[in-house]
Design an enzyme around this catalytic site. Sequence first.
Site, PDB file in Angstrom:
ATOM      1  N   PRO A 166       0.791  -1.228   0.000  1.00  0.00           N
ATOM      2  CA  PRO A 166       0.000   0.000   0.000  1.00  0.00           C
ATOM      3  C   PRO A 166       0.829   1.287   0.000  1.00  0.00           C
ATOM      4  CG  PRO A 166       0.225  -0.765   2.244  1.00  0.00           C
ATOM      5  CD  PRO A 166       1.034  -1.705   1.391  1.00  0.00           C
ATOM      6  N   ASP A 167       2.060   1.260  -0.536  1.00  0.00           N
ATOM      7  CA  ASP A 167       2.948   2.424  -0.417  1.00  0.00           C
ATOM      8  C   ASP A 167       2.355   3.689  -1.022  1.00  0.00           C
ATOM      9  OD1 ASP A 167       6.112   1.232   0.097  1.00  0.00           O
ATOM     10  OD2 ASP A 167       4.510  -0.151  -0.390  1.00  0.00           O
ATOM     11  N   HIS A 168       1.838   3.604  -2.254  1.00  0.00           N
ATOM     12  CA  HIS A 168       1.344   4.816  -2.902  1.00  0.00           C
ATOM     13  C   HIS A 168       0.158   5.412  -2.145  1.00  0.00           C
ATOM     14  CE1 HIS A 168       3.507   2.844  -6.252  1.00  0.00           C
ATOM     15  NE2 HIS A 168       3.758   4.076  -6.637  1.00  0.00           N
TER      16      HIS A 168
END
Length: 804
Positions: free
Chosen positions: A559-561
């Site tokens: 879920p980085d972005h």
Amino acid sequence: MALPLQGVRVLDLTDGFGDTACRFLADLGAEVVLVERPGGSASRSAPPIRNGVSIPFALRNANKLGVVVDLDDEAGRDRLRSLAASSDILIESLPPGHLAARGVGPADLRVMNPALVAVSVTPFGQDGPYRDWAATEQVLYALSGVLSRSGEPGEPPLLPPNGLVAETVGVHTAWSALLAYYDRLHTGQGQYVDVSAYEVVVHGFDPGFGVQGSAAAGRSDDFPRGRPDAANFYPVYRCADGQVRICLLAKRQWRAMFEWLGEPAEFADPKYDTIPARFAAADRLNPLIEALFAQYTRDRLVAEGAARGIPIGGLNTVSEVLTTEHFRVSGTLVDTEIAPGLAARIPSGYTRIEGARAGFRFRAPEPGEHDEIVFGRNVPRTPIPAPRRPVGSRPFEGLRVLDMGVVVFGAELGRQFADNGADVIKIENTNFPDGLRQSKRKDALAASVAWGHRNRRSLGLNLRTPEGIRIFKRLAAEADVVLANFKPGTLASMGLSYEELSAINPRIIVSESSAFGSVGPWNTRMGYGPLVRAACGVSALWRWSDDSDGLCDGSTVYPDHIGGQVAATAILALLIDRLRTGRGAALEVAQADVAIVALGDRIVAEYLEPRSVTALGNSDRYAAPSGLFPAAGDDEWCTVTVRDDTDWRHLCGVFGRPDLIDDPRFATTVARLGHRDEVDRIVAEWTAERSPTEAMETLQAAGVPAGAMVRLPELLANPQLVAREAYTELEHELLPASLPTARQVARFETLPAWPLRPAPLPGQQTREICETVLGMSPGEVDGLVRDGVLQPAADDRALQVSGV
């Protein structure tokens, strides 16, 4: 706790896409009034339903007030006008033109309230050839390029879990609304914002043409068929009581693993220090690791890995997430009433502000529950003071951001401010480079750096020296925001905690992020996105079945972005609050919380009905026919979703099979679910004779949600994205060719498109920043360079003179 958006009034006309945006704004303290039609919103019947309550509706509409307005009645429209006249933000998700046809469109409402920020969020936006098409999460996965990368080599693509798209669209919508509102505070003028859920997923979920995108060079027509062989990027192994995932990225991590394995001679060659060499030898290496891990439990492996410096994480099912102590202690999950008489364990919310959770406070409203309160008052708005600037300027002009963020999360977070006018100074140490910089090939700039670090300035500064810390504090004294995503406690250990920085500058906002947050027993766990996904139930659902060893999320960086976007939105809320109070704040975002909020409906459903949530492959528990269907050609696919009986009738019309409409096996949703194999076969036989584009266009013309599976290079020629000018070109002198990049995610009426100033080299503006911002003399800079405190670009004269 005084939440940052207190006093901001939001009118919520969403029913589906966008409802999570208003929930996020409500979590941050805005007064959100949910406007429903007589009888209630259609989303009140969205599955899963437990005890007669739609769980998605209950979660996505918590913390809101509720009223009923009949937009087909003039008196009802007058009520809407009166609400809009006293609101700051309106967010609606009705079909394009629906409100305008009734005289209460965004343009109409802004005539009576020019300060109103009106946001429309629709599947494909307000114009373009797909404008009136229908979309589900499956359709957006297919059309965005995400689906083409998901699955196992040689197998059909696998649809990711539902929920991830809804939250992604909601967070970007909340950001867009607040960005326009922040601009309004400075210009006095509201504006219209057009959000396309499709473009949000293309650019903001896990972009192929973005930070760590897997399509950096994929612009040819021969993009490989089948799914990437990604299972060994972040492999999963059986252990004594389940499964664990391992991330061997750095050389030191591999060396620690090699030692733990007993230093097998066949892997002693230094070539195995590289990821490609280990990947090529996975058929020999994996059995060794699996045999070792079989002796340990998950918790023991995680602990042993931490002691050895090897990132290891347990694979949790949704059921296990519910009983994980860390998520209880950290406040990620709370027990509360979500509807009258119905209690459950739910994700609380995304963020912690000043150490307190900004999340769930009260349940979703019943239809019209707050009519008397909302319509029976006349509370004047209290203006928020802000310096004036002209319409059309960049929202963050005059702000300075000190950016210590790293890798994908850090790049995405800092870019939101750099693209919108802030002076973002990236703090870099060449001895410990950002992971994105390490992915370059030879002397070329890594594409992810070009995408993620654009519009910034770079300051080479050694924060491992007392003088480096002193220089940072001098910068912080006049800065507005500090960004970091290190292990919890890192800033404090450097003497740069929020408490210490706010003593220097009470207006400073300090944002810290980590994998699992600073509170709870997992606060020191090493965290990469793949380990977060595994721990939070995402990976367990992103596979063909609960018994499958093959996880299909290896090629994504989720879920980085979206985690970076969550943090940016919360920081923006704090900037708005600072205009009123003059004070900064401490913000914390755990990536695990972002992933768990996205799976909220599954978590609650499992809590209320244990063992009901499982990995289903491409099946949909609540719709049939639905899923992925073969199309004519090699590895060509089309998603189709029949949401209700109306869609079924339209589908039968397309097939020329009116006899199927009232067939008792298929006439209702319940009947079709009971005969899923038969209805899916009917669709598959029809799609197999057509190209995915032909199948999609034919079904969409009949109002049936359908999406052709698009490969990443095909996005650049997609007619909807071309019509909306979704891409432009990003250039850099160290790139072999220009890169496609997003022009903007949302369309703003008055905000300018993002600039594309090239990403800096490490330390490129060190001298400039020290001399112009800190007032250092050239001689002082030269001395600090010789002492190793400052690290300017490699061609700086001080380096040449000193021979460094």
